[in-house]
Design an enzyme around this catalytic site. Structure first.
Site, PDB file in Angstrom:
ATOM      1  N   LEU A  79       0.836  -1.229   0.217  1.00  0.00           N
ATOM      2  CA  LEU A  79       0.081   0.249   0.327  1.00  0.00           C
ATOM      3  C   LEU A  79       0.676   1.112  -0.531  1.00  0.00           C
ATOM      4  CD1 LEU A  79      -2.588  -1.483   2.403  1.00  0.00           C
ATOM      5  CD2 LEU A  79      -3.142  -1.093  -0.211  1.00  0.00           C
ATOM      6  N   SER A  80       0.332   2.335  -0.543  1.00  0.00           N
ATOM      7  CA  SER A  80       1.567   3.026  -0.112  1.00  0.00           C
ATOM      8  C   SER A  80       1.924   3.918   1.021  1.00  0.00           C
ATOM      9  CB  SER A  80       0.321   4.826  -0.265  1.00  0.00           C
ATOM     10  OG  SER A  80      -0.870   4.666  -0.133  1.00  0.00           O
ATOM     11  N   GLU A  81       0.998   3.254   2.385  1.00  0.00           N
ATOM     12  CA  GLU A  81       2.261   3.401   3.376  1.00  0.00           C
ATOM     13  C   GLU A  81       1.137   2.208   4.178  1.00  0.00           C
ATOM     14  OE1 GLU A  81       4.279   7.051   2.858  1.00  0.00           O
ATOM     15  OE2 GLU A  81       2.317   7.084   2.528  1.00  0.00           O
ATOM     16  N   THR A  82       2.393   2.278   5.489  1.00  0.00           N
ATOM     17  CA  THR A  82       2.179   1.352   5.760  1.00  0.00           C
ATOM     18  C   THR A  82       2.461   2.431   7.615  1.00  0.00           C
ATOM     19  OG1 THR A  82       1.984  -1.135   5.168  1.00  0.00           O
ATOM     20  CG2 THR A  82       3.038  -0.833   7.748  1.00  0.00           C
ATOM     21  N   VAL A 128       9.722   7.621   5.553  1.00  0.00           N
ATOM     22  CA  VAL A 128       8.832   8.466   5.289  1.00  0.00           C
ATOM     23  C   VAL A 128       9.387   9.499   6.074  1.00  0.00           C
ATOM     24  CG1 VAL A 128       7.892   8.562   2.782  1.00  0.00           C
ATOM     25  CG2 VAL A 128       6.567   8.680   4.751  1.00  0.00           C
TER      26      VAL A 128
END
Length: 265
Positions: free
Chosen positions: A44-47, A68
């Site tokens: 996914l774009s972020e975890t 990030v």
């Protein structure tokens, strides 16, 4: 080692909209290689990884490729998990992050995040390369930390973009926002966000981008409270309020899935 994991649609009024994030709750921190491997596996774009510690919650965010320093939708998803599923009573919840302390308040299912504003300054150094990657010449190009902010002529142009992701990944900055006023629609501005260099070809709804977009449009439109719509395929709305050097970002979230994962000790 077995860890609890949640899949949450953030900045979403209903399932299958907004931006999906994984949230993994921890009792202690595994090595960074394990964290990155989990994020890559989730794809996914972020975890988000969260751990309770000394009255705050330590929070980190990983794309499938890198860690990030700030992520809005995964912060909202984490606050949703803690308040709705884990019984945390703190209000605000204080997250300790690489971007400092980030408070999140909740009222009737609406989560409001207090984030640092992101400075925006003109940057025309890669105008030709940016235009070629987007397939359209921006009216203006600015820089906000590690990402470009490109202003297009109208909302229709933002919605119609079909950029060259390989070319975007070769730009000097690793992310690119495109935006325009909403042209008399229900929102103040629309946007899209691309970050293929970070392993995110197009992010569906990007809270951190609105740390730059909200102050930018607040100055242009002469108002502190704005509604931004991110016009990805999934789409999502972020209510914004600019308060000095802070931006308040509000949205809702929906649980899609919860379970557990097995990772090396």
């Amino acid at each position: 080692m077995r860890l609890a994991i949640y899949h949450v649609d953030a900045f979403a009024e209903r399932l299958f909209t907004g931006n999906p994030a994984s949230v993994v709750t921890l009792a202690s921190w595994p090595g960074d290689t394990v964290l990155q491997a989990i994020a890559a596996e989730n794809n996914l774009s972020e975890t988000a990884f969260v751990r309770a510690a000394d009255g705050v919650f330590e929070l980190r965010w990983f794309t499938p490729r890198i860690e990030v320093p700030l992520c809005g939708h995964a912060t909202l998803a984490t606050a949703f998990v803690l308040k709705t599923l884990s019984g945390v009573k703190d209000d605000p919840i204080i997250f300790s992050t690489k971007s400092g302390a980030l408070p999140v308040r909740e009222h009737d299912g609406l989560f409001t995040m207090d984030f640092p504003a992101m400075a925006v300054a003109p940057d025309e150094g890669e105008r030709d390369a940016v235009g070629q990657a987007l397939g359209v010449a921006p009216r203006e190009i600015h820089a906000a930390r590690d990402r470009y902010l490109c202003v297009l002529d109208d909302a229709a142009a933002v919605r119609a973009l079909a950029p060259d992701h390989a070319a975007l990944a070769r730009l000097r900055l690793t992310g690119l926002m495109v935006t325009a006023p909403d042209d008399g629609g229900t929102d103040d501005f629309v946007s899209r966000y691309f970050a293929p260099a970070k392993g995110v070809p197009e992010d569906p709804v990007t809270g951190a981008a609105h740390c730059a977009l909200a102050p930018f449009w607040a100055r242009r439109l002469g108002k502190a409270r704005l509604a931004g719509f991110q016009a990805s395929a999934r789409g999502g709305r972020i209510n914004c309020e600019v308060a000095g050097d802070r931006v308040l970002l509000s949205g809702r979230a929906c649980l899609y899935m919860q379970g557990s994962i097995e990772v090396p000790d």
